[in-house]
Design a protein around this motif. Structure first.
Motif, PDB file in Angstrom:
ATOM      1  N   HIS A 201      96.974 153.739  22.806  1.00 52.52           N
ATOM      2  CA  HIS A 201      96.465 154.667  23.739  1.00 52.52           C
ATOM      3  C   HIS A 201      97.188 155.943  23.961  1.00 52.52           C
ATOM      4  O   HIS A 201      96.590 156.897  24.407  1.00 52.52           O
ATOM      5  CB  HIS A 201      95.780 153.939  24.892  1.00 52.52           C
ATOM      6  CG  HIS A 201      94.783 152.900  24.390  1.00 52.52           C
ATOM      7  ND1 HIS A 201      93.665 153.204  23.824  1.00 52.52           N
ATOM      8  CD2 HIS A 201      94.772 151.774  24.796  1.00 52.52           C
ATOM      9  CE1 HIS A 201      92.942 152.150  23.411  1.00 52.52           C
ATOM     10  NE2 HIS A 201      93.537 151.195  23.868  1.00 52.52           N
ATOM     11  N   GLN A 202      98.443 155.820  24.087  1.00 56.01           N
ATOM     12  CA  GLN A 202      99.326 156.934  24.213  1.00 56.01           C
ATOM     13  C   GLN A 202     100.266 157.560  23.241  1.00 56.01           C
ATOM     14  O   GLN A 202     101.099 158.143  23.129  1.00 56.01           O
ATOM     15  CB  GLN A 202     100.461 156.404  25.349  1.00 56.01           C
ATOM     16  CG  GLN A 202      99.619 156.018  26.716  1.00 56.01           C
ATOM     17  CD  GLN A 202     100.607 155.457  27.616  1.00 56.01           C
ATOM     18  OE1 GLN A 202     101.858 155.359  27.423  1.00 56.01           O
ATOM     19  NE2 GLN A 202      99.726 154.959  28.919  1.00 56.01           N
ATOM     20  N   ALA A 203      99.801 156.930  21.868  1.00 50.16           N
ATOM     21  CA  ALA A 203     100.697 157.408  20.645  1.00 50.16           C
ATOM     22  C   ALA A 203     102.108 157.224  20.899  1.00 50.16           C
ATOM     23  O   ALA A 203     102.808 158.153  20.556  1.00 50.16           O
ATOM     24  CB  ALA A 203     100.431 158.787  20.526  1.00 50.16           C
ATOM     25  N   ARG A 204     102.491 156.089  21.476  1.00 51.32           N
ATOM     26  CA  ARG A 204     103.962 155.696  21.604  1.00 51.32           C
ATOM     27  C   ARG A 204     104.223 155.155  20.364  1.00 51.32           C
ATOM     28  O   ARG A 204     104.537 153.922  20.311  1.00 51.32           O
ATOM     29  CB  ARG A 204     104.249 155.125  22.857  1.00 51.32           C
ATOM     30  CG  ARG A 204     103.796 155.573  24.014  1.00 51.32           C
ATOM     31  CD  ARG A 204     104.924 156.405  24.765  1.00 51.32           C
ATOM     32  NE  ARG A 204     106.392 156.051  24.738  1.00 51.32           N
ATOM     33  CZ  ARG A 204     106.768 155.715  25.613  1.00 51.32           C
ATOM     34  NH1 ARG A 204     105.961 155.370  26.845  1.00 51.32           N
ATOM     35  NH2 ARG A 204     107.963 155.030  25.681  1.00 51.32           N
TER      36      ARG A 204
ATOM     37  N   LEU B 271      89.194 157.830  15.159  1.00 46.74           N
ATOM     38  CA  LEU B 271      90.275 158.397  14.386  1.00 46.74           C
ATOM     39  C   LEU B 271      90.517 159.942  14.834  1.00 46.74           C
ATOM     40  O   LEU B 271      91.706 160.276  15.085  1.00 46.74           O
ATOM     41  CB  LEU B 271      89.810 158.529  13.052  1.00 46.74           C
ATOM     42  CG  LEU B 271      90.952 158.885  12.106  1.00 46.74           C
ATOM     43  CD1 LEU B 271      92.369 158.166  12.266  1.00 46.74           C
ATOM     44  CD2 LEU B 271      90.775 158.471  10.626  1.00 46.74           C
ATOM     45  N   ARG B 272      89.176 160.553  14.742  1.00 47.15           N
ATOM     46  CA  ARG B 272      89.382 162.080  15.549  1.00 47.15           C
ATOM     47  C   ARG B 272      89.941 162.023  16.793  1.00 47.15           C
ATOM     48  O   ARG B 272      90.723 162.960  17.128  1.00 47.15           O
ATOM     49  CB  ARG B 272      87.993 162.758  15.392  1.00 47.15           C
ATOM     50  CG  ARG B 272      87.496 163.289  14.027  1.00 47.15           C
ATOM     51  CD  ARG B 272      86.288 164.175  14.008  1.00 47.15           C
ATOM     52  NE  ARG B 272      85.274 163.620  14.636  1.00 47.15           N
ATOM     53  CZ  ARG B 272      84.252 162.668  14.292  1.00 47.15           C
ATOM     54  NH1 ARG B 272      84.269 162.352  13.061  1.00 47.15           N
ATOM     55  NH2 ARG B 272      83.429 162.237  15.061  1.00 47.15           N
ATOM     56  N   GLU B 273      89.659 161.280  17.633  1.00 47.45           N
ATOM     57  CA  GLU B 273      90.068 161.359  19.208  1.00 47.45           C
ATOM     58  C   GLU B 273      91.325 161.144  19.150  1.00 47.45           C
ATOM     59  O   GLU B 273      92.287 161.632  19.784  1.00 47.45           O
ATOM     60  CB  GLU B 273      89.315 160.396  19.855  1.00 47.45           C
ATOM     61  CG  GLU B 273      87.813 160.748  20.168  1.00 47.45           C
ATOM     62  CD  GLU B 273      86.927 159.531  20.973  1.00 47.45           C
ATOM     63  OE1 GLU B 273      87.508 158.575  21.174  1.00 47.45           O
ATOM     64  OE2 GLU B 273      85.694 159.884  21.178  1.00 47.45           O
ATOM     65  N   ARG B 274      91.950 159.865  18.229  1.00 46.49           N
ATOM     66  CA  ARG B 274      93.238 159.245  18.900  1.00 46.49           C
ATOM     67  C   ARG B 274      94.138 160.009  17.952  1.00 46.49           C
ATOM     68  O   ARG B 274      95.239 160.227  18.125  1.00 46.49           O
ATOM     69  CB  ARG B 274      93.206 157.727  18.404  1.00 46.49           C
ATOM     70  CG  ARG B 274      94.467 157.256  18.592  1.00 46.49           C
ATOM     71  CD  ARG B 274      94.393 155.754  18.518  1.00 46.49           C
ATOM     72  NE  ARG B 274      93.572 154.957  19.359  1.00 46.49           N
ATOM     73  CZ  ARG B 274      92.644 153.915  19.108  1.00 46.49           C
ATOM     74  NH1 ARG B 274      92.721 153.407  18.058  1.00 46.49           N
ATOM     75  NH2 ARG B 274      91.888 153.511  20.116  1.00 46.49           N
ATOM     76  N   GLY B 275      93.908 160.457  16.486  1.00 49.46           N
ATOM     77  CA  GLY B 275      94.683 161.217  15.704  1.00 49.46           C
ATOM     78  C   GLY B 275      95.430 160.545  14.475  1.00 49.46           C
ATOM     79  O   GLY B 275      95.943 160.900  13.830  1.00 49.46           O
ATOM     80  N   PHE B 276      95.296 158.976  14.811  1.00 50.55           N
ATOM     81  CA  PHE B 276      96.061 158.233  13.929  1.00 50.55           C
ATOM     82  C   PHE B 276      95.336 156.899  14.002  1.00 50.55           C
ATOM     83  O   PHE B 276      94.752 156.477  14.902  1.00 50.55           O
ATOM     84  CB  PHE B 276      97.496 157.909  14.208  1.00 50.55           C
ATOM     85  CG  PHE B 276      97.563 157.267  15.639  1.00 50.55           C
ATOM     86  CD1 PHE B 276      98.030 156.017  15.647  1.00 50.55           C
ATOM     87  CD2 PHE B 276      97.542 157.961  16.765  1.00 50.55           C
ATOM     88  CE1 PHE B 276      98.253 155.511  16.891  1.00 50.55           C
ATOM     89  CE2 PHE B 276      97.899 157.397  17.983  1.00 50.55           C
ATOM     90  CZ  PHE B 276      98.318 156.013  18.224  1.00 50.55           C
ATOM     91  N   ASN B 277      95.418 155.883  12.725  1.00 51.00           N
ATOM     92  CA  ASN B 277      95.088 154.727  12.748  1.00 51.00           C
ATOM     93  C   ASN B 277      96.180 153.605  13.070  1.00 51.00           C
ATOM     94  O   ASN B 277      96.898 153.638  11.929  1.00 51.00           O
ATOM     95  CB  ASN B 277      94.337 154.454  11.359  1.00 51.00           C
ATOM     96  CG  ASN B 277      93.807 153.084  11.237  1.00 51.00           C
ATOM     97  OD1 ASN B 277      94.122 152.250  12.058  1.00 51.00           O
ATOM     98  ND2 ASN B 277      93.208 152.680  10.263  1.00 51.00           N
ATOM     99  N   GLN B 278      96.302 153.183  14.053  1.00 51.32           N
ATOM    100  CA  GLN B 278      97.378 152.285  14.553  1.00 51.32           C
ATOM    101  C   GLN B 278      97.773 150.952  13.312  1.00 51.32           C
ATOM    102  O   GLN B 278      98.638 150.767  13.072  1.00 51.32           O
ATOM    103  CB  GLN B 278      97.219 151.605  16.071  1.00 51.32           C
ATOM    104  CG  GLN B 278      96.206 150.663  16.392  1.00 51.32           C
ATOM    105  CD  GLN B 278      94.591 151.429  16.350  1.00 51.32           C
ATOM    106  OE1 GLN B 278      94.622 152.480  16.352  1.00 51.32           O
ATOM    107  NE2 GLN B 278      93.849 150.511  16.538  1.00 51.32           N
TER     108      GLN B 278
ATOM    109  N   VAL C 193      92.645 147.361   9.234  1.00 51.59           N
ATOM    110  CA  VAL C 193      91.282 147.623   9.480  1.00 51.59           C
ATOM    111  C   VAL C 193      90.991 149.074   9.646  1.00 51.59           C
ATOM    112  O   VAL C 193      91.644 149.861  10.322  1.00 51.59           O
ATOM    113  CB  VAL C 193      90.997 146.949  10.576  1.00 51.59           C
ATOM    114  CG1 VAL C 193      89.442 147.121  11.106  1.00 51.59           C
ATOM    115  CG2 VAL C 193      91.157 145.268  10.504  1.00 51.59           C
ATOM    116  N   PRO C 194      89.938 149.600   9.037  1.00 51.99           N
ATOM    117  CA  PRO C 194      89.834 151.033   9.105  1.00 51.99           C
ATOM    118  C   PRO C 194      89.220 151.240  10.444  1.00 51.99           C
ATOM    119  O   PRO C 194      88.648 150.835  11.145  1.00 51.99           O
ATOM    120  CB  PRO C 194      88.598 151.363   8.074  1.00 51.99           C
ATOM    121  CG  PRO C 194      88.546 150.319   7.146  1.00 51.99           C
ATOM    122  CD  PRO C 194      89.160 149.082   7.845  1.00 51.99           C
ATOM    123  N   LEU C 195      89.646 152.489  11.003  1.00 53.94           N
ATOM    124  CA  LEU C 195      89.144 153.112  12.278  1.00 53.94           C
ATOM    125  C   LEU C 195      87.829 153.762  12.370  1.00 53.94           C
ATOM    126  O   LEU C 195      87.609 154.542  11.250  1.00 53.94           O
ATOM    127  CB  LEU C 195      90.206 153.759  12.948  1.00 53.94           C
ATOM    128  CG  LEU C 195      90.449 154.214  14.613  1.00 53.94           C
ATOM    129  CD1 LEU C 195      90.439 153.016  15.252  1.00 53.94           C
ATOM    130  CD2 LEU C 195      91.321 154.960  14.932  1.00 53.94           C
TER     131      LEU C 195
END
Length: 192
Positions: A95-98, A138-145, A131-133
């Motif tokens: 959630h924080q792109a760390r 994906l647009r909101e987060r910017g990446f698929n963890q 697992v696909p996001l």
């Protein structure tokens, strides 16, 4: 006129130096971003269900739920229980792109799996499938963890990964606030 510096100084190689532990912020004393004390203190999963990995009081048992209703999978492999600091590392990565926290988790998971493969207690998979996001998330987060973890695990374990074998033809609501039954219903036919 030269655009490059002429000085020939030693280059600081970040990856080869002592790292700061990403959990306690102390020096790790190694090139790894986790100190020995924090790694030892992680909530390692000990005795658990041989099928779903639910914590149990003794080893080699299958939980009542798996006995009553057989699962659609053979085995879950989990190194830790979902408690501090693992839950915090996952949440901050997701959630924080760390990303360094996710990379640390992938590295520790890779070490755990490598030991299981070497002990012949676990068969090596042919491929890792993240697992696909959902497109909106994906647009909101910017990446698929999940894809990032699969890529890092692929590098550590030398197992191929493919993020295109699974698709998500149906958008779903976020799973985070749903109970187990609603989560299962929510994911019905969400993947192909």
């Amino acid at each position: 006129m030269h655009c490059q510096l002429e000085n020939k100084h030693e280059v600081y190689i970040w990856l080869k130096s002592n790292q700061t532990c990403l959990i306690c912020d102390e020096s790790s004393g190694t090139a790894d971003p986790v100190c020995g004390a924090c790694e030892t203190e992680l909530p390692w999963l000990m005795e658990h269900c041989e099928v779903c990995a639910l914590p149990l009081p003794a080893t080699g048992l299958v939980c009542g739920q798996c006995l009553k209703q057989p699962q659609a999978f053979k085995q879950v492999v989990a190194p830790w229980t979902y408690s501090f600091p693992i839950d915090s590392l996952i949440s901050r990565f997701k959630h924080q792109a760390r990303w360094p926290l996710g990379h640390l988790l992938a590295h520790l998971l890779g070490q755990f799996l490598q030991h299981r493969y070497e002990d012949a207690a676990l068969a090596r998979p042919d491929c890792l499938l993240p697992v696909p996001l959902a497109r909106k998330r994906l647009r909101e987060r910017g990446f698929n963890q999940a894809a990032m973890l699969a890529r890092w695990l692929s590098e550590d374990l030398n197992i191929p990964w493919d993020e295109h074998l699974l698709s998500r033809p149906r958008e779903t609501v976020a799973q985070q606030d749903l109970d187990a039954r609603t989560r299962k219903r929510n994911l019905h036919q969400a993947f192909a």
